[in-house]
Design a protein around this motif. Structure first.
Motif, PDB file in Angstrom:
ATOM      1  N   ALA A   1     -86.468 -27.102  29.388  1.00  0.00           N
ATOM      2  CA  ALA A   1     -85.583 -28.173  29.859  1.00  0.00           C
ATOM      3  C   ALA A   1     -85.706 -29.412  28.999  1.00  0.00           C
ATOM      4  O   ALA A   1     -84.698 -30.036  28.612  1.00  0.00           O
ATOM      5  CB  ALA A   1     -85.899 -28.495  31.321  1.00  0.00           C
ATOM      6  N   ASN A   2     -86.940 -29.785  28.675  1.00  0.00           N
ATOM      7  CA  ASN A   2     -87.149 -31.007  27.896  1.00  0.00           C
ATOM      8  C   ASN A   2     -86.622 -30.875  26.472  1.00  0.00           C
ATOM      9  O   ASN A   2     -85.958 -31.777  25.959  1.00  0.00           O
ATOM     10  CB  ASN A   2     -88.635 -31.371  27.888  1.00  0.00           C
ATOM     11  CG  ASN A   2     -89.070 -32.037  29.181  1.00  0.00           C
ATOM     12  OD1 ASN A   2     -88.332 -32.809  29.775  1.00  0.00           O
ATOM     13  ND2 ASN A   2     -90.274 -31.730  29.629  1.00  0.00           N
TER      14      ASN A   2
ATOM     15  N   PHE B   1     -81.455 -36.578  30.362  1.00  0.00           N
ATOM     16  CA  PHE B   1     -81.633 -35.194  29.925  1.00  0.00           C
ATOM     17  C   PHE B   1     -81.118 -34.217  30.983  1.00  0.00           C
ATOM     18  O   PHE B   1     -80.611 -33.140  30.656  1.00  0.00           O
ATOM     19  CB  PHE B   1     -83.096 -34.950  29.585  1.00  0.00           C
ATOM     20  CG  PHE B   1     -83.613 -35.942  28.573  1.00  0.00           C
ATOM     21  CD1 PHE B   1     -83.124 -35.939  27.277  1.00  0.00           C
ATOM     22  CD2 PHE B   1     -84.529 -36.913  28.935  1.00  0.00           C
ATOM     23  CE1 PHE B   1     -83.568 -36.878  26.345  1.00  0.00           C
ATOM     24  CE2 PHE B   1     -84.971 -37.854  28.021  1.00  0.00           C
ATOM     25  CZ  PHE B   1     -84.485 -37.838  26.720  1.00  0.00           C
ATOM     26  N   LYS B   2     -81.261 -34.584  32.259  1.00  0.00           N
ATOM     27  CA  LYS B   2     -80.694 -33.765  33.328  1.00  0.00           C
ATOM     28  C   LYS B   2     -79.189 -33.618  33.142  1.00  0.00           C
ATOM     29  O   LYS B   2     -78.645 -32.510  33.212  1.00  0.00           O
ATOM     30  CB  LYS B   2     -80.984 -34.406  34.689  1.00  0.00           C
ATOM     31  CG  LYS B   2     -80.392 -33.650  35.872  1.00  0.00           C
ATOM     32  CD  LYS B   2     -80.453 -34.451  37.164  1.00  0.00           C
ATOM     33  CE  LYS B   2     -81.860 -34.762  37.561  1.00  0.00           C
ATOM     34  NZ  LYS B   2     -81.907 -35.385  38.915  1.00  0.00           N
ATOM     35  N   ASN B   3     -78.505 -34.739  32.900  1.00  0.00           N
ATOM     36  CA  ASN B   3     -77.062 -34.691  32.733  1.00  0.00           C
ATOM     37  C   ASN B   3     -76.675 -33.866  31.515  1.00  0.00           C
ATOM     38  O   ASN B   3     -75.653 -33.168  31.522  1.00  0.00           O
ATOM     39  CB  ASN B   3     -76.496 -36.102  32.634  1.00  0.00           C
ATOM     40  CG  ASN B   3     -76.632 -36.873  33.942  1.00  0.00           C
ATOM     41  OD1 ASN B   3     -77.086 -36.328  34.947  1.00  0.00           O
ATOM     42  ND2 ASN B   3     -76.250 -38.128  33.942  1.00  0.00           N
TER      43      ASN B   3
ATOM     44  N   PHE C   1     -83.279 -32.819  25.196  1.00  0.00           N
ATOM     45  CA  PHE C   1     -83.526 -33.793  24.120  1.00  0.00           C
ATOM     46  C   PHE C   1     -82.671 -33.493  22.896  1.00  0.00           C
ATOM     47  O   PHE C   1     -82.063 -34.404  22.319  1.00  0.00           O
ATOM     48  CB  PHE C   1     -85.009 -33.783  23.757  1.00  0.00           C
ATOM     49  CG  PHE C   1     -85.331 -34.587  22.525  1.00  0.00           C
ATOM     50  CD1 PHE C   1     -85.403 -35.971  22.575  1.00  0.00           C
ATOM     51  CD2 PHE C   1     -85.557 -33.951  21.306  1.00  0.00           C
ATOM     52  CE1 PHE C   1     -85.699 -36.710  21.441  1.00  0.00           C
ATOM     53  CE2 PHE C   1     -85.847 -34.677  20.173  1.00  0.00           C
ATOM     54  CZ  PHE C   1     -85.920 -36.064  20.237  1.00  0.00           C
ATOM     55  N   ILE C   2     -82.616 -32.237  22.476  1.00  0.00           N
ATOM     56  CA  ILE C   2     -81.839 -31.884  21.279  1.00  0.00           C
ATOM     57  C   ILE C   2     -80.373 -32.267  21.452  1.00  0.00           C
ATOM     58  O   ILE C   2     -79.748 -32.836  20.546  1.00  0.00           O
ATOM     59  CB  ILE C   2     -81.978 -30.383  20.962  1.00  0.00           C
ATOM     60  CG1 ILE C   2     -83.393 -30.059  20.481  1.00  0.00           C
ATOM     61  CG2 ILE C   2     -80.961 -29.956  19.911  1.00  0.00           C
ATOM     62  CD1 ILE C   2     -83.656 -28.575  20.307  1.00  0.00           C
ATOM     63  N   LYS C   3     -79.821 -31.980  22.623  1.00  0.00           N
ATOM     64  CA  LYS C   3     -78.406 -32.280  22.840  1.00  0.00           C
ATOM     65  C   LYS C   3     -78.135 -33.778  22.762  1.00  0.00           C
ATOM     66  O   LYS C   3     -77.182 -34.213  22.118  1.00  0.00           O
ATOM     67  CB  LYS C   3     -77.955 -31.736  24.197  1.00  0.00           C
ATOM     68  CG  LYS C   3     -76.454 -31.891  24.422  1.00  0.00           C
ATOM     69  CD  LYS C   3     -75.983 -31.132  25.631  1.00  0.00           C
ATOM     70  CE  LYS C   3     -74.461 -31.253  25.774  1.00  0.00           C
ATOM     71  NZ  LYS C   3     -73.966 -30.514  26.955  1.00  0.00           N
ATOM     72  N   VAL C   4     -78.992 -34.573  23.395  1.00  0.00           N
ATOM     73  CA  VAL C   4     -78.806 -36.028  23.364  1.00  0.00           C
ATOM     74  C   VAL C   4     -79.062 -36.572  21.965  1.00  0.00           C
ATOM     75  O   VAL C   4     -78.288 -37.386  21.444  1.00  0.00           O
ATOM     76  CB  VAL C   4     -79.738 -36.708  24.389  1.00  0.00           C
ATOM     77  CG1 VAL C   4     -79.659 -38.226  24.260  1.00  0.00           C
ATOM     78  CG2 VAL C   4     -79.369 -36.291  25.813  1.00  0.00           C
TER      79      VAL C   4
ATOM     80  N   GLY D   1     -76.783 -41.112  30.896  1.00  0.00           N
ATOM     81  CA  GLY D   1     -77.805 -41.284  31.931  1.00  0.00           C
ATOM     82  C   GLY D   1     -77.988 -42.726  32.333  1.00  0.00           C
ATOM     83  O   GLY D   1     -78.008 -43.627  31.486  1.00  0.00           O
ATOM     84  N   GLY D   2     -78.126 -42.964  33.634  1.00  0.00           N
ATOM     85  CA  GLY D   2     -78.405 -44.296  34.150  1.00  0.00           C
ATOM     86  C   GLY D   2     -78.976 -44.196  35.555  1.00  0.00           C
ATOM     87  O   GLY D   2     -78.983 -43.131  36.175  1.00  0.00           O
ATOM     88  N   LYS D   3     -79.464 -45.307  36.059  1.00  0.00           N
ATOM     89  CA  LYS D   3     -79.984 -45.358  37.428  1.00  0.00           C
ATOM     90  C   LYS D   3     -80.016 -46.814  37.867  1.00  0.00           C
ATOM     91  O   LYS D   3     -80.126 -47.730  37.039  1.00  0.00           O
ATOM     92  CB  LYS D   3     -81.391 -44.764  37.503  1.00  0.00           C
ATOM     93  CG  LYS D   3     -81.729 -44.190  38.863  1.00  0.00           C
ATOM     94  CD  LYS D   3     -81.064 -42.855  39.108  1.00  0.00           C
ATOM     95  CE  LYS D   3     -81.502 -42.251  40.432  1.00  0.00           C
ATOM     96  NZ  LYS D   3     -80.938 -40.900  40.645  1.00  0.00           N
ATOM     97  N   GLY D   4     -79.941 -47.042  39.157  1.00  0.00           N
ATOM     98  CA  GLY D   4     -79.972 -48.404  39.650  1.00  0.00           C
ATOM     99  C   GLY D   4     -80.376 -48.450  41.100  1.00  0.00           C
ATOM    100  O   GLY D   4     -80.769 -47.454  41.698  1.00  0.00           O
ATOM    101  N   GLY D   5     -80.264 -49.653  41.677  1.00  0.00           N
ATOM    102  CA  GLY D   5     -80.593 -49.795  43.083  1.00  0.00           C
ATOM    103  C   GLY D   5     -81.161 -51.145  43.400  1.00  0.00           C
ATOM    104  O   GLY D   5     -80.983 -52.129  42.675  1.00  0.00           O
TER     105      GLY D   5
END
Length: 453
Positions: free
Chosen positions: A434-435, A98-100, A439-442, A109-113
């Motif tokens: 923000a939420n 949602f940030k992106n 959310f709507i865009k995604v 959106g993704g994340k790792g590590g």
């Protein structure tokens, strides 16, 4: 079937569901989108075996959560820290989606590590870890698939080692990582972007809600936590504008300055962090005017503060610390870290906002700290065109993105704050804004692509 607890992810999901309640009541067809979007498209988990300087094999867990690609390639950082687990990475990837979306750029959106700890490791050990980590991750990423970046524990050194390993494995030079060195595909002001962007967002909040606390006034008191890139450049931008920075912190404690930090002290902190030191080491050198508080965060240590900017890690502002900030007169709380405030702290800030026109105005990290990933997106664009924009060009684009993000959050918050609108004159909820907007865009992109109907 009872699933394992994932407290950080559950907190992020609960926040979104709460914010979306008025919107979903008016648009019940989107409930299916919420059910689908909370499940990641793909979760990768693998082992990372590397050799320490004594020649002994060591093993860590590697992860990549590819959460949502409806708006573009997966995009999000790689965190190297002992606390890393699937719950934390799911929450980060979920928030990142949602940030992106709020940046207006084409990024999923993704994340790792990994639970690998770079602290105390030699450059050679870190290089061997990065090569082993990339020997599995390279199969799943690429400039049009998934573009990782830095995060906690993953700085310029680690990005360099990871990029070099990918280049050798694939025999290609592409923009499949962001945060690269300036002379091999990186972007100007990428290290500064999250901190600068946070301040650009906050300036809009100040102009709307409390112009008396403009950052060009030395009487405006700003509390910052953390001492890494985000906190350093947040502090530098406040000082450039003319405000007063009262605090920085690290995992061991907080360094408070009653009269305010100087640029020279921020530079000392940056040098200290590069060699892995702690803020406590600076106290003797800095002398009178600086006090160190072991085991404490800044929030309950300050008798007066106007703007609070958490910039360290998740859940770093508790309910009790939120109460202390409110007592100290805080008007704006904006997160430089991801989900920097606990649910209880956010509830206090939102209650203050909705019940008092001069209450606390809170901005969630998915909006206020999106400057970092925004400039990562700009780095991707530059890589695709094989060119480099000037510092001034990138900074202007960053300011424009943060202004648009703020306006999107303000408009959606004005419409969908629901019962939280509270008394006449109360500020709209930037959290709800923000939420809902993200959310709507995604969700709309997913529906148009057949992910739900």
């Amino acid at each position: 079937m009872v699933l394992p607890r994932e407290p950080e992810f559950e907190q992020a999901l609960n926040e979104l569901e709460t914010s979306l309640a008025p919107f979903l009541a008016a648009n019940p067809e989107y409930k299916k989108a919420l059910e689908i979007v909370q499940v990641p498209e793909r979760v990768l988990q693998f082992r990372v075996v590397w050799e320490d300087d004594q020649g002994h094999p060591q093993v860590n867990r590697g992860f990549r959560v590819q959460y949502n690609s409806a708006l573009g390639p997966y995009k999000g950082g790689l965190r190297l820290h002992p606390s890393v687990n699937l719950s934390i990475l799911k929450f980060l990837g979920f928030e990142q989606t949602f940030k992106n979306a709020l940046t207006g750029l084409s990024m999923g959106g993704g994340k790792g590590g990994s639970d690998f700890d770079p602290k105390g490791k030699s450059d050679s050990e870190i290089r061997r870890f990065c090569v082993s980590f990339m020997s599995e991750l390279f199969r799943h990423i690429g400039q049009d698939t998934d573009v990782p970046a830095g995060d906690i524990g993953t700085g310029a050194r680690e990005i360099g080692f990871l990029f070099g390993a990918y280049r050798r494995l694939r025999n290609e030079f592409t923009g499949m990582l962001t945060g690269k060195g300036l002379n091999w595909g990186g972007s100007f002001i990428r290290p500064e972007a999250t901190g600068y962007g946070l301040i650009y967002y906050v300036e809009h909040m100040i102009a709307h809600a409390c112009p008396e606390y403009s950052l060009d006034k030395p009487t405006t008191l700003v509390a910052i936590s953390g001492s890494g890139n985000v906190a350093q450049y947040t502090a530098i931008k406040v000082l450039e504008l003319g405000g007063t920075v009262l605090s920085l912190s690290d995992s061991k404690g907080s360094l408070i300055s009653e009269k305010g930090y100087t640029r020279q002290v921020i530079d000392k902190v940056a040098a200290l962090k590069l060699r892995g030191g702690t803020l406590e080491e600076l106290v003797a050198e800095l002398g009178e005017g600086y006090t160190y508080h072991a085991g404490k965060r800044p929030w309950a240590l300050l008798p007066q503060v106007h703007i609070a900017l958490p910039g360290a890690t998740q859940n770093e502002v508790s309910k009790e610390e939120a109460e202390a900030l409110i007592k100290a007169g805080v008007r704006i709380v904006a997160e430089g870290s991801n989900m920097g405030c606990t649910e209880e702290a956010v509830a206090l800030f939102e209650a203050s906002r909705s019940s008092n026109p001069k209450g606390v105005w809170y901005a969630p990290g998915k909006a206020s700290n999106c400057g970092g990933v925004a400039v990562s997106g700009l780095e991707m664009a530059q890589n695709s065109q094989r060119l480099a924009w000037s510092t001034q060009e990138v900074d202007a684009k960053l300011k424009s993105i943060m202004a648009e993000c703020y306006n999107i959050c303000l408009d959606a918050g004005s419409k969908w704050s629901g019962e939280a609108k509270g008394v006449d004159g109360a500020l709209p909820s930037l959290l709800s804004g923000a939420n809902v907007a993200g959310f709507i865009k995604v969700a709309d992109a997913m529906r148009e692509q057949g992910d739900w109907w």
